[in-house]
Design an enzyme around this catalytic site. Structure first.
Site, PDB file in Angstrom:
ATOM      1  N   GLU A  57     -31.015  44.312  34.748  1.00 33.47           N
ATOM      2  CA  GLU A  57     -32.036  43.168  34.987  1.00 33.47           C
ATOM      3  C   GLU A  57     -32.469  43.552  36.686  1.00 33.47           C
ATOM      4  O   GLU A  57     -33.572  43.163  36.940  1.00 33.47           O
ATOM      5  CB  GLU A  57     -31.625  41.817  34.776  1.00 33.47           C
ATOM      6  CG  GLU A  57     -31.684  41.305  33.583  1.00 33.47           C
ATOM      7  CD  GLU A  57     -30.515  41.745  32.730  1.00 33.47           C
ATOM      8  OE1 GLU A  57     -30.778  41.664  31.421  1.00 33.47           O
ATOM      9  OE2 GLU A  57     -29.613  42.446  33.197  1.00 33.47           O
ATOM     10  N   HIS A 126     -26.768  31.034  27.352  1.00 36.27           N
ATOM     11  CA  HIS A 126     -28.324  31.589  26.720  1.00 36.27           C
ATOM     12  C   HIS A 126     -29.033  30.295  26.535  1.00 36.27           C
ATOM     13  O   HIS A 126     -30.003  30.683  26.097  1.00 36.27           O
ATOM     14  CB  HIS A 126     -27.882  32.178  25.398  1.00 36.27           C
ATOM     15  CG  HIS A 126     -27.240  33.614  25.603  1.00 36.27           C
ATOM     16  ND1 HIS A 126     -25.939  33.859  25.513  1.00 36.27           N
ATOM     17  CD2 HIS A 126     -28.068  34.877  25.194  1.00 36.27           C
ATOM     18  CE1 HIS A 126     -25.644  35.067  25.602  1.00 36.27           C
ATOM     19  NE2 HIS A 126     -26.941  35.506  25.417  1.00 36.27           N
TER      20      HIS A 126
END
Length: 319
Positions: A57, A126
């Protein structure tokens, strides 16, 4: 009728056809993306403009910024919101600040897409809702839509914006259906949508919690209590004028959000109204300050529901 995730796909497709500077990078985007939000893009636009990246990322965020600084307009796909934590230096210390630090000579025209919010059985890493972190961050626009039409129009506005835009895709609403125009016009940031009218209290919310808020308002209406419901659509800028006007008229303001109540963006709204509009009775409704559990019964116990919003409204009305 179009699903919310398809509305987002159509908006990005329209803008990539309109402007050759727009491109997308992120994990698996050339395969259509985790939710199908880039389905068909690689075949249409080629892998020079639809770039599947390594699982890093920080590299994705940094590459997007570098590409923006040389004149392109990247859509940076974070796959799931929680993964942005691996790219916080690039986002917080570079993208958000670089225009200011270089006196406007650098233009970080990026859209960072982060599907966020509760997602059934996705647990603590998540399903987080940390939007308040980024509303607190100077230098970025923060967008949180709740309908297909709003998601599409706001994404078009985000892609065309010269400011860096953090776009919170409400992944729990990806299957929600609604009308989307054939040509998608941009929706301005900072303009709330009035969902329904009412005189007894104002309820403000955004993103994936909006269906629960509407359901709560419908329950209150069966008891003769009318709530005006406002969907902020963007958290920074947020429509302080619309919220203030409604709260002044009804005399009561309840802010409900999917995020943890402590330190949530609702606290900023409540504080601003308390400072500028004396006499309004104020309340909040959010999750308790605990990690999100994997267990469905435990998840159900902590998430914000229509019943909890009704209970919060009742407490406010009783004051």
């Amino acid at each position: 009728m179009t699903t919310l995730v398809e509305a987002l796909r159509l908006a990005a497709w329209q803008e990539m056809e309109r402007d050759p500077r727009v491109w997308v990078l992120g994990e698996d985007v050339a395969r259509g993306g985790l939710f199908g939000q880039y389905r068909g893009f690689a075949e249409k636009f080629g892998t020079d403009r639809v770039v599947s990246t390594p699982i890093s990322e920080s590299v994705i965020m940094g590459a997007g910024l570098g590409a923006a600084l040389v004149g392109t307009r990247p859509i940076i796909e974070m796959r799931i919101f929680d993964f942005v934590m691996c790219a916080m230096d690039e986002l917080v210390n570079q993208i958000a600040k670089i225009r200011y630090m270089f006196g406007g000579q650098a233009r970080p025209s990026v859209v960072v897409r982060m599907p966020h919010g509760l997602w059934r059985n996705s647990a603590a890493q998540h399903s987080q809702v940390l939007e308040a972190w980024f509303a607190h961050l100077p230098g970025v626009v923060v967008v949180a839509p709740s309908t297909p039409a709003d998601a599409a129009g706001l994404l078009v506005a985000a892609i065309r914006s010269d400011d860096p835009v953090l776009f919170f895709d409400p992944k729990n609403l990806f299957g929600l259906e609604g009308e989307v125009p054939a040509t998608i016009d941009p929706i301005p940031f900072g303009a709330a949508r009035r969902v329904r009218g009412g005189d007894d209290l104002t309820i403000v919310s955004w993103s994936a919690l909006m269906p629960a808020v509407v359901q709560a308002a419908e329950t209150l209406a069966t008891r003769g209590i009318t709530a005006e419901v406002l969907d902020l659509r963007s958290l920074w800028p947020w429509d302080e004028a619309a919220v203030t006007a409604s709260a002044q008229r009804t005399g009561r303001l309840l802010v409900a959000h999917e995020a943890v109540e402590a330190g949530g963006f609702g606290a900023e709204i409540i504080a601003r109204i308390a400072e500028t509009t004396p006499g309004v009775r104020l309340g909040r409704c959010g999750m308790p300050r605990v990690p999100l559990p994997f267990s469905p019964p435990l998840e159900d116990a902590i998430k914000v529901t229509p019943a909890k919003i009704v209970a919060a409204a009742d407490r406010l009305l009783a004051r």
